[in-house]
Scaffold this motif. Structure first.
Motif, mmCIF file in Angstrom:
data_model
loop_
_atom_site.group_PDB
_atom_site.id
_atom_site.type_symbol
_atom_site.label_atom_id
_atom_site.label_comp_id
_atom_site.label_asym_id
_atom_site.label_seq_id
_atom_site.Cartn_x
_atom_site.Cartn_y
_atom_site.Cartn_z
ATOM 1 N N PRO A 12 30.352 -0.330 26.574
ATOM 2 C CA PRO A 12 29.578 -0.632 27.781
ATOM 3 C C PRO A 12 28.137 -0.974 27.435
ATOM 4 O O PRO A 12 27.586 -0.472 26.452
ATOM 5 C CB PRO A 12 29.651 0.666 28.589
ATOM 6 C CG PRO A 12 29.975 1.722 27.609
ATOM 7 C CD PRO A 12 30.726 1.067 26.494
ATOM 8 N N ASP A 15 22.697 -1.169 30.214
ATOM 9 C CA ASP A 15 22.361 -1.311 31.639
ATOM 10 C C ASP A 15 23.464 -0.729 32.516
ATOM 11 O O ASP A 15 23.188 -0.151 33.568
ATOM 12 C CB ASP A 15 22.135 -2.786 31.989
ATOM 13 C CG ASP A 15 20.931 -3.362 31.269
ATOM 14 O OD1 ASP A 15 20.050 -2.567 30.860
ATOM 15 O OD2 ASP A 15 20.874 -4.589 31.113
ATOM 16 N N THR A 16 24.720 -0.869 32.089
ATOM 17 C CA THR A 16 25.834 -0.274 32.823
ATOM 18 C C THR A 16 25.747 1.245 32.776
ATOM 19 O O THR A 16 25.991 1.922 33.775
ATOM 20 C CB THR A 16 27.178 -0.731 32.209
ATOM 21 O OG1 THR A 16 27.193 -2.150 32.152
ATOM 22 C CG2 THR A 16 28.347 -0.226 33.017
ATOM 23 N N LEU A 17 25.386 1.773 31.625
ATOM 24 C CA LEU A 17 25.225 3.224 31.502
ATOM 25 C C LEU A 17 24.082 3.730 32.371
ATOM 26 O O LEU A 17 24.151 4.825 32.926
ATOM 27 C CB LEU A 17 24.970 3.614 30.046
ATOM 28 C CG LEU A 17 26.146 3.484 29.095
ATOM 29 C CD1 LEU A 17 25.697 3.754 27.668
ATOM 30 C CD2 LEU A 17 27.262 4.414 29.474
ATOM 31 N N LYS A 19 23.297 2.735 35.200
ATOM 32 C CA LYS A 19 23.731 2.779 36.602
ATOM 33 C C LYS A 19 24.814 3.824 36.856
ATOM 34 O O LYS A 19 25.169 4.067 37.988
ATOM 35 C CB LYS A 19 24.252 1.400 37.012
ATOM 36 C CG LYS A 19 23.193 0.326 36.992
ATOM 37 C CD LYS A 19 23.788 -1.030 37.271
ATOM 38 C CE LYS A 19 22.747 -2.105 37.078
ATOM 39 N NZ LYS A 19 23.323 -3.444 37.117
ATOM 40 N N THR A 20 25.344 4.426 35.782
ATOM 41 C CA THR A 20 26.421 5.401 35.911
ATOM 42 C C THR A 20 25.840 6.783 36.151
ATOM 43 O O THR A 20 25.019 7.253 35.368
ATOM 44 C CB THR A 20 27.279 5.419 34.625
ATOM 45 O OG1 THR A 20 27.722 4.099 34.353
ATOM 46 C CG2 THR A 20 28.465 6.351 34.771
ATOM 47 N N PRO A 21 26.263 7.459 37.229
ATOM 48 C CA PRO A 21 25.756 8.809 37.473
ATOM 49 C C PRO A 21 26.132 9.739 36.319
ATOM 50 O O PRO A 21 27.240 9.721 35.819
ATOM 51 C CB PRO A 21 26.464 9.243 38.755
ATOM 52 C CG PRO A 21 26.933 7.980 39.392
ATOM 53 C CD PRO A 21 27.158 7.008 38.284
ATOM 54 N N LEU A 23 25.109 9.581 33.323
ATOM 55 C CA LEU A 23 24.797 8.940 32.035
ATOM 56 C C LEU A 23 23.536 8.083 32.116
ATOM 57 O O LEU A 23 23.241 7.326 31.200
ATOM 58 C CB LEU A 23 25.970 8.076 31.572
ATOM 59 C CG LEU A 23 27.267 8.806 31.242
ATOM 60 C CD1 LEU A 23 28.349 7.809 30.877
ATOM 61 C CD2 LEU A 23 27.063 9.798 30.123
ATOM 62 N N LYS A 24 22.809 8.188 33.218
ATOM 63 C CA LYS A 24 21.605 7.371 33.383
ATOM 64 C C LYS A 24 20.612 7.597 32.255
ATOM 65 O O LYS A 24 20.007 6.656 31.758
ATOM 66 C CB LYS A 24 20.935 7.681 34.725
ATOM 67 C CG LYS A 24 21.692 7.163 35.905
ATOM 68 C CD LYS A 24 20.970 7.458 37.190
ATOM 69 C CE LYS A 24 21.796 6.912 38.336
ATOM 70 N NZ LYS A 24 21.177 7.135 39.615
ATOM 71 N N GLY A 27 21.584 5.521 29.233
ATOM 72 C CA GLY A 27 21.285 4.098 29.394
ATOM 73 C C GLY A 27 19.804 3.797 29.271
ATOM 74 O O GLY A 27 19.402 2.829 28.625
#
Length: 185
Positions: A12, A15-17, A19-21, A23-24, A27
């Motif tokens: 991933p 930037d995707t990380l 946006k992941t709750p 794992l912010k 990211g």
């Protein structure tokens, strides 16, 4: 599909990380440090080697420790975390057997490792658990404590070499295939 494209597709994006709750933080940390996430042969091989070396030692926070060590060594964090999954209940016996063997070789331990009678525990008598565990630790303790870090170093180095050489072989094969296609045209 080339190996690097496949690795980029599977990993991933930071930037995707972000946006992941949950794992912010990862990211946000990885975005300005792409070298910790990039699918590069040396960094992935180092990440796998470090992750396996850390994963051999029985700790409850193997993945976190592997990520911290990978960050400190500028290795691929995802590869280090994934490599800790190679140590699981199915691989525990061979890894610990290797660790005990290495520990016995380096410590000069000559006594019996464990006998079936020593490993027998009377589960109906909780007061016998302590002495049984103490006997097990006395038999396995020193060789296991010495052997686990050695097994981690050995398996980590072998994993590094396997990933590095394997990745090199895949890239070499792709180049040869491209050259053959160009020559046929």
């Amino acid at each position: 599909m080339p190996a690097t494209r496949l690795a980029r597709r599977l990993l991933p994006h930071p930037d995707t990380l972000a946006k992941t709750p949950g794992l912010k933080w990862l990211g946000h940390y990885l975005s300005p440090r792409p070298w910790l996430w990039v699918a590069h042969r040396r960094r992935v091989a180092l990440g796998v080697g470090l992750g396996l070396a850390v994963g051999v030692i029985p700790l409850p926070t193997q993945m976190v420790l592997a990520a911290v060590v990978a960050i400190a060594c500028r290795a691929n964090v995802a590869a280090a975390i994934a490599a800790t999954w190679l140590t699981n209940p199915f691989t525990l016996v061979p890894i610990w057997s290797l660790a005990i063997l290495l520990g016995r070789m380096t410590s000069g331990h000559d006594g019996p490792i464990a006998t079936p009678a020593m490993l027998e525990i009377d589960w109906t008598a909780p007061l016998s658990w302590g002495p049984a565990l103490l006997g097990w630790i006395q038999a396995l303790g020193k060789p296991l404590l010495i052997g686990l870090p050695l097994a981690g170093l050995l398996l980590g180095a072998l994993a590094y070499l396997a990933v590095y050489i394997g990745w090199w072989a895949v890239i070499r094969g792709e180049r040869l295939r491209r050259l053959r296609r160009r020559a046929q045209r």
